[in-house]
Design a protein around this motif. Structure first.
Motif, short mmCIF file in Angstrom:
data_model
loop_
_atom_site.label_atom_id
_atom_site.label_comp_id
_atom_site.label_asym_id
_atom_site.label_seq_id
_atom_site.Cartn_x
_atom_site.Cartn_y
_atom_site.Cartn_z
N TRP A 93 -5.60 -2.29 6.53
CA TRP A 93 -5.00 -2.73 5.56
C TRP A 93 -4.71 -4.08 5.71
O TRP A 93 -4.34 -5.72 5.23
CB TRP A 93 -3.57 -2.33 4.95
N LYS A 138 0.73 -0.87 0.31
CA LYS A 138 0.37 -0.23 0.14
C LYS A 138 1.35 0.89 0.55
O LYS A 138 1.63 1.71 0.74
CB LYS A 138 -1.00 0.30 1.39
N THR A 177 4.06 -0.73 2.93
CA THR A 177 3.39 0.40 2.90
C THR A 177 4.15 1.54 3.01
O THR A 177 5.54 1.82 3.77
CB THR A 177 2.44 0.94 4.01
#
Length: 114
Positions: free
Chosen positions: A61, A51, A79
């Motif tokens: 997430w 992400k 991420t």
């Protein structure tokens, strides 16, 4: 999700694959993920959701990664916020298991040197 967001997401997945490969792991993007519901990248028993967003929503997430991982994989979120560095999010219990595995590998390595 707009096409620019999909393009940004795919580029980030490719970036993470390159980093994993450079570290010696066999990694590839899961191009069937939209249809099959799997994670972005699977390496061994780890399922990665990648992400890259301006604002982070790690619990959302991580729950997505947990659903995709099921009982077969360990869910991990990789991420990066804009203009920041990569972070990894995983459950603390999975992190402790990972540390224990690393310690066992180190212990075996020390035995091999004797």
């Amino acid at each position: 999700m707009g096409s620019s967001q999909r393009t940004k997401g795919a580029a980030y997945e490719r970036e993470i694959v390159q980093i994993l490969r450079a570290a010696g792991y066999e990694a590839a993007r899961n191009l069937e993920q939209t249809r099959s519901g799997g994670g972005d990248i699977i390496v061994g028993r780890y399922l990665f959701e990648c992400k890259r967003r301006a604002k982070l929503s790690v619990y959302e997430w991580f729950e997505q990664a947990e659903r995709a991982a099921g009982d077969r994989h360990v869910p991990v979120v990789v991420t990066r916020a804009d203009q920041k560095y990569n972070l990894v999010v995983m459950s603390f219990s999975d992190f402790l298991d990972l540390c224990k595995e690393a310690q066992n590998v180190e212990d075996l390595s020390k035995k091999d040197r004797k």
